[in-house]
Design an enzyme around this catalytic site. Sequence first.
Site, PDB file in Angstrom:
ATOM      1  N   ASP A  78      36.886  43.418  40.843  1.00  0.00           N
ATOM      2  CA  ASP A  78      37.747  44.374  40.151  1.00  0.00           C
ATOM      3  C   ASP A  78      36.972  45.650  39.849  1.00  0.00           C
ATOM      4  OD1 ASP A  78      40.226  43.102  40.075  1.00  0.00           O
ATOM      5  OD2 ASP A  78      39.519  41.729  38.527  1.00  0.00           O
TER       6      ASP A  78
ATOM      7  N   TYR B 175      31.053  35.563  39.679  1.00  0.00           N
ATOM      8  CA  TYR B 175      30.064  36.648  39.578  1.00  0.00           C
ATOM      9  C   TYR B 175      30.668  37.769  38.737  1.00  0.00           C
ATOM     10  CZ  TYR B 175      26.308  39.794  40.656  1.00  0.00           C
ATOM     11  OH  TYR B 175      25.215  40.609  40.532  1.00  0.00           O
TER      12      TYR B 175
ATOM     13  N   GLU C 261      36.023  25.731  38.910  1.00  0.00           N
ATOM     14  CA  GLU C 261      35.307  27.008  38.860  1.00  0.00           C
ATOM     15  C   GLU C 261      34.775  27.177  37.442  1.00  0.00           C
ATOM     16  OE1 GLU C 261      37.153  31.026  40.115  1.00  0.00           O
ATOM     17  OE2 GLU C 261      36.973  31.178  37.936  1.00  0.00           O
TER      18      GLU C 261
HETATM   19  P1  FAD Z   1      40.660  42.410  48.995  1.00  0.00           P
HETATM   20  O1  FAD Z   1      40.926  41.237  49.883  1.00  0.00           O
HETATM   21  O2  FAD Z   1      39.667  43.392  49.433  1.00  0.00           O
HETATM   22  O3  FAD Z   1      42.021  43.052  48.583  1.00  0.00           O
HETATM   23  C1  FAD Z   1      42.096  44.020  47.527  1.00  0.00           C
HETATM   24  C2  FAD Z   1      43.347  44.860  47.696  1.00  0.00           C
HETATM   25  O4  FAD Z   1      43.211  45.727  48.819  1.00  0.00           O
HETATM   26  C3  FAD Z   1      44.630  44.063  47.973  1.00  0.00           C
HETATM   27  O5  FAD Z   1      45.699  44.737  47.354  1.00  0.00           O
HETATM   28  C4  FAD Z   1      44.777  44.082  49.491  1.00  0.00           C
HETATM   29  O6  FAD Z   1      46.115  43.971  49.896  1.00  0.00           O
HETATM   30  C5  FAD Z   1      44.170  45.447  49.831  1.00  0.00           C
HETATM   31  N1  FAD Z   1      43.433  45.453  51.096  1.00  0.00           N
HETATM   32  C6  FAD Z   1      42.636  44.461  51.586  1.00  0.00           C
HETATM   33  N2  FAD Z   1      42.062  44.856  52.729  1.00  0.00           N
HETATM   34  C7  FAD Z   1      42.449  46.127  52.961  1.00  0.00           C
HETATM   35  C8  FAD Z   1      42.181  47.094  53.979  1.00  0.00           C
HETATM   36  N3  FAD Z   1      41.351  46.793  54.994  1.00  0.00           N
HETATM   37  N4  FAD Z   1      42.770  48.327  53.877  1.00  0.00           N
HETATM   38  C9  FAD Z   1      43.600  48.631  52.839  1.00  0.00           C
HETATM   39  N5  FAD Z   1      43.913  47.747  51.861  1.00  0.00           N
HETATM   40  C10 FAD Z   1      43.327  46.511  51.905  1.00  0.00           C
HETATM   41  N6  FAD Z   1      36.488  38.849  40.457  1.00  0.00           N
HETATM   42  C11 FAD Z   1      35.198  38.971  40.025  1.00  0.00           C
HETATM   43  O7  FAD Z   1      34.807  40.048  39.598  1.00  0.00           O
HETATM   44  N7  FAD Z   1      34.342  37.897  40.063  1.00  0.00           N
HETATM   45  C12 FAD Z   1      34.717  36.679  40.524  1.00  0.00           C
HETATM   46  O8  FAD Z   1      33.909  35.753  40.539  1.00  0.00           O
HETATM   47  C13 FAD Z   1      36.067  36.517  40.985  1.00  0.00           C
HETATM   48  N8  FAD Z   1      36.498  35.335  41.474  1.00  0.00           N
HETATM   49  C14 FAD Z   1      37.778  35.219  41.956  1.00  0.00           C
HETATM   50  C15 FAD Z   1      38.195  33.996  42.517  1.00  0.00           C
HETATM   51  C16 FAD Z   1      39.502  33.855  43.005  1.00  0.00           C
HETATM   52  C17 FAD Z   1      39.927  32.545  43.611  1.00  0.00           C
HETATM   53  C18 FAD Z   1      40.412  34.953  42.930  1.00  0.00           C
HETATM   54  C19 FAD Z   1      41.833  34.793  43.421  1.00  0.00           C
HETATM   55  C20 FAD Z   1      40.013  36.165  42.388  1.00  0.00           C
HETATM   56  C21 FAD Z   1      38.690  36.307  41.896  1.00  0.00           C
HETATM   57  N9  FAD Z   1      38.234  37.529  41.370  1.00  0.00           N
HETATM   58  C22 FAD Z   1      36.934  37.657  40.927  1.00  0.00           C
HETATM   59  C23 FAD Z   1      39.140  38.683  41.247  1.00  0.00           C
HETATM   60  C24 FAD Z   1      39.093  39.590  42.500  1.00  0.00           C
HETATM   61  O9  FAD Z   1      37.835  40.173  42.629  1.00  0.00           O
HETATM   62  C25 FAD Z   1      40.174  40.670  42.303  1.00  0.00           C
HETATM   63  O10 FAD Z   1      41.452  40.101  42.333  1.00  0.00           O
HETATM   64  C26 FAD Z   1      40.079  41.889  43.213  1.00  0.00           C
HETATM   65  O11 FAD Z   1      40.944  42.898  42.666  1.00  0.00           O
HETATM   66  C27 FAD Z   1      40.525  41.646  44.656  1.00  0.00           C
HETATM   67  O12 FAD Z   1      39.612  40.910  45.350  1.00  0.00           O
HETATM   68  P2  FAD Z   1      39.913  40.429  46.872  1.00  0.00           P
HETATM   69  O13 FAD Z   1      38.682  39.811  47.365  1.00  0.00           O
HETATM   70  O14 FAD Z   1      41.170  39.652  46.906  1.00  0.00           O
HETATM   71  O15 FAD Z   1      40.110  41.866  47.543  1.00  0.00           O
END
Ligand code: FAD
Length: 319
Positions: free
Chosen positions: A128, A52, A20
């Site tokens: 985030d 991103y 990455e």
């Molecule tokens: P979600 O899957 O939406 O989860 C977020 C939180 O909400 C979790 O606590 C989950 O348990 C909870 N949740 C999920 N669905 C629901 C629902 N339907 N109802 C209630 N609660 C729910 N960030 C960036 O800004 N840019 C990047 O390029 C980037 N790349 C990343 C790559 C990887 C491999 C990882 C692991 C993280 C990356 N991140 C990036 C960070 C990521 O955006 C953050 O960790 C963010 O806080 C959570 O994203 P998520 O897609 O896991 O969120």
Amino acid sequence: MTKITDYILQANGKTLFSIEVIPPLKGNNIKELLSNIEPLMDFKPPFIDVTYHREEYIERPQLDGSIKQIVTRKRPGTIGICSSIMHKFGVDAVPHVLCGGFTREETEDFLMDLHYLGIDNVLALRGDPAKPYKTFKPRTNGHSYACQLVEQVANMNKGQYLHEEADPLSPTDFCIGVAAYPEKHFEAVDLDTDVDYLKKKIEHGADYIVTQMFFDNSKYFEFVNRCRAEGITVPIIPGLKPLSTKKQLDILPRIFYLHMPEDFVKTVESCENDAHAKQAGIEWCTQQCRELIEFGAPVLHFYTMGKSDNIYKIASQLF
Ligand code: FAD
């Protein structure tokens, strides 16, 4: 362009190497990024992820004493970098796509650009909170959770676009990755709840998972077993970052909410300087990788954070 899941299938059980990268800070040259990737092509990564970075809100004092809020993006250029990587290295680029900072319509436009460029893999994430805020707020008519973004991409794969009532239009063909946290996402009440939501992302159409970095392999092994027990069958790609400075012993657990194993902490604490700590990081990560390959991890996915020398040393012992 080949789907990540097809690369994994074609590898027939052999563990693949991938990385990455993050776009440079605005105003910096892309050359340094590309020259950091170049040596890692020795290990034939089938794909390279590009992060991103959403907008940030900065307060600037003005001459008249007032405060002006500036909205800026410090690391723009994700799509351009993907395109550059594909042309220079002939590998698939996987852009990260966020809920944060996007309306559904803007997401659709973004995805259409990717589709027209021949980019058929995306990592769908919530993102985030926008700095300096502490809580995530979706845009009006934007997505609150990654599962909703996954659903939008999956709908486009069925030829269903926003505000179009005609019969299925020309579908996109995205392979959709999502994030997961072997040590729990920091906002989740517990790991069970977090895995339930992860399952929802798969049910909405996600094809594979990439994990947050970890230094304790047992966290990944337990997590994979837990996901399998919950009926999650898609590939779970471990994310890895070799520690490279003594300070990271404090910083990484604080930023990424992860556990540093005692043995590793002791080793790094006894290092005289950062060069020794970096070497300890290489050795620890190499051992992690050996165990992960033995476990059958589909891909070892390295977070380069702009540097490749330590990852080169690790990969040259494994691939
Ligand atoms: P979600 O899957 O939406 O989860 C977020 C939180 O909400 C979790 O606590 C989950 O348990 C909870 N949740 C999920 N669905 C629901 C629902 N339907 N109802 C209630 N609660 C729910 N960030 C960036 O800004 N840019 C990047 O390029 C980037 N790349 C990343 C790559 C990887 C491999 C990882 C692991 C993280 C990356 N991140 C990036 C960070 C990521 O955006 C953050 O960790 C963010 O806080 C959570 O994203 P998520 O897609 O896991 O969120």
